[in-house]
Design a protein around this motif. Sequence first.
Motif, short mmCIF file in Angstrom:
data_model
loop_
_atom_site.label_atom_id
_atom_site.label_comp_id
_atom_site.label_asym_id
_atom_site.label_seq_id
_atom_site.Cartn_x
_atom_site.Cartn_y
_atom_site.Cartn_z
N GLY A 96 -60.73 -7.91 -65.69
CA GLY A 96 -61.15 -7.33 -66.96
C GLY A 96 -62.11 -6.17 -66.84
N ALA A 97 -62.31 -5.64 -65.65
CA ALA A 97 -63.25 -4.53 -65.48
C ALA A 97 -62.62 -3.17 -65.78
N LEU A 98 -61.29 -3.11 -65.82
CA LEU A 98 -60.59 -1.84 -65.98
C LEU A 98 -59.31 -2.08 -66.78
N GLN A 99 -59.05 -1.21 -67.76
CA GLN A 99 -57.81 -1.31 -68.52
C GLN A 99 -56.64 -0.82 -67.66
N PHE A 100 -55.47 -1.38 -67.91
CA PHE A 100 -54.29 -1.06 -67.09
C PHE A 100 -53.96 0.43 -67.15
N ASP A 101 -53.99 1.04 -68.34
CA ASP A 101 -53.63 2.45 -68.42
C ASP A 101 -54.61 3.32 -67.64
N ASP A 102 -55.90 2.99 -67.70
CA ASP A 102 -56.89 3.75 -66.93
C ASP A 102 -56.70 3.54 -65.43
N ALA A 103 -56.34 2.31 -65.04
CA ALA A 103 -56.09 2.04 -63.62
C ALA A 103 -54.92 2.87 -63.11
N LEU A 104 -53.85 2.96 -63.90
CA LEU A 104 -52.67 3.74 -63.49
C LEU A 104 -53.03 5.21 -63.29
N ARG A 105 -53.77 5.77 -64.23
CA ARG A 105 -54.13 7.19 -64.12
C ARG A 105 -55.05 7.44 -62.92
N MET A 106 -56.00 6.53 -62.71
CA MET A 106 -56.94 6.72 -61.60
C MET A 106 -56.25 6.55 -60.26
N VAL A 107 -55.33 5.60 -60.17
CA VAL A 107 -54.57 5.40 -58.93
C VAL A 107 -53.68 6.62 -58.64
N ARG A 108 -53.05 7.14 -59.68
CA ARG A 108 -52.23 8.34 -59.48
C ARG A 108 -53.10 9.49 -58.95
N LYS A 109 -54.28 9.66 -59.53
CA LYS A 109 -55.20 10.70 -59.06
C LYS A 109 -55.60 10.45 -57.62
N ARG A 110 -55.96 9.22 -57.30
CA ARG A 110 -56.35 8.84 -55.94
C ARG A 110 -55.26 9.19 -54.93
N ALA A 111 -54.03 8.77 -55.26
CA ALA A 111 -52.92 8.99 -54.33
C ALA A 111 -52.61 10.47 -54.18
N GLU A 112 -52.69 11.22 -55.28
CA GLU A 112 -52.45 12.66 -55.20
C GLU A 112 -53.49 13.35 -54.31
N LEU A 113 -54.74 12.93 -54.43
CA LEU A 113 -55.80 13.51 -53.59
C LEU A 113 -55.56 13.19 -52.11
N MET A 114 -55.17 11.95 -51.83
CA MET A 114 -54.92 11.54 -50.45
C MET A 114 -53.73 12.30 -49.87
N GLU A 115 -52.68 12.42 -50.66
CA GLU A 115 -51.47 13.09 -50.19
C GLU A 115 -51.71 14.59 -49.97
N ALA A 116 -52.51 15.18 -50.87
CA ALA A 116 -52.80 16.61 -50.74
C ALA A 116 -53.68 16.89 -49.52
N ALA A 117 -54.59 15.96 -49.22
CA ALA A 117 -55.49 16.15 -48.08
C ALA A 117 -54.74 16.06 -46.75
N TYR A 118 -53.77 15.15 -46.67
CA TYR A 118 -53.03 14.93 -45.42
C TYR A 118 -51.54 14.74 -45.73
N PRO A 119 -50.82 15.85 -46.01
CA PRO A 119 -49.40 15.71 -46.36
C PRO A 119 -48.53 15.20 -45.22
N SER A 120 -48.97 15.39 -43.97
CA SER A 120 -48.16 14.89 -42.84
C SER A 120 -49.05 14.84 -41.59
N GLY A 121 -48.54 14.11 -40.58
CA GLY A 121 -49.22 14.10 -39.29
C GLY A 121 -50.35 13.09 -39.15
N TYR A 122 -50.48 12.18 -40.14
CA TYR A 122 -51.55 11.19 -40.11
C TYR A 122 -51.02 9.85 -40.58
N GLY A 123 -51.81 8.79 -40.38
CA GLY A 123 -51.38 7.49 -40.85
C GLY A 123 -52.26 6.37 -40.34
N LEU A 124 -51.64 5.18 -40.23
CA LEU A 124 -52.35 3.96 -39.85
C LEU A 124 -51.56 3.22 -38.77
N ALA A 125 -52.28 2.43 -37.98
CA ALA A 125 -51.66 1.54 -36.99
C ALA A 125 -52.34 0.18 -37.04
#
Length: 312
Positions: A96-125
């Motif tokens: 109950g700390a965050l409304q679903f619509d706000d969570a969706l928009r913030m996650v989209r922003k988060r993912a866009e920022l991450m993707e823009a910072a490192y479009p390729s050549g990086y990751g996790l193991a």
Amino acid sequence: MLAFQFPGQGAQSAGFLHRLPEHAAVRDTLAEASQVLGIDVLTLDTSAALRSTVAVQVGLVVAGVATVRALADSQLTPDVSAGLSVGAYAAAVSCGALQFDDALRMVRKRAELMEAAYPSGYGLAAISGLSEHQLEVVADELARRGVPRAYIGNVNAPRQIVMAGSDAALEALVERALAAGARKATRLEVSVPSHCELLAGATEELIDYAREVPFHTPRSIYVGNRGGRPLHTAQAIRDDLATNMRYTVRWFDALTVMLEMGARVLVEAPPGQVLTDIVRENLPEATAIAASSMAHERLVATVRRRLAVDRH
């Protein structure tokens, strides 16, 4: 006590949104997400779509919230919610700390920022069989040799660690970790170096964005990523979500805290059962159930039965 746990990026698989249960709450959640984002969210789980960090992260939050709502329809609501990495957004909605619509928009922003910072050549193991300290030693040794730095991204269990960095850093680290006695060392289906200093700039931008997002005092317990501790205020949860891509996820600490608070039945939202397996391997005193492993009606019955046993 009932706990909900929400997986992070890497848990996705093609078709995972289409495998959600046939339930009115699920249909309504999919429709709401599609309206908020201006797309049909059921197009986000194809193999091609899942090459996008944005599609993966949005899809995981949709799956998590759909599961929460379907279980709530059967009067199963969590005492505790926690999510690994982007899963924390579904956990914030769950408590109950965050409304679903706000969570969706913030996650989209988060993912866009991450993707823009490192479009390729990086990751996790993912590395199994070595401790956090052992992997820090390996990463330090490689860095001294001029190999790009690899970072501790997630501590999922005492000897189940996720490392973040460039392809070159991870390739060298995987080879060295196996030589040092790791049982398994594999690249994950994640194309960004999550949970390390490489995302410091993107984090600052998300902090700015999050200032305008309304957060609320949680109705039930939310356990954070950075410290693996319960967070009780709207601002603390905002900070946890806005900054978690920059800092190590202390998932095992979060699990330990949930059990210390009395959680004994832990339900993992779809997709997969990565978090369920961590509980079963390391914390046998708890009952871990992956929602994706059974039909919805059976899941409801199983959770009720386990909670009844726990109360007695």
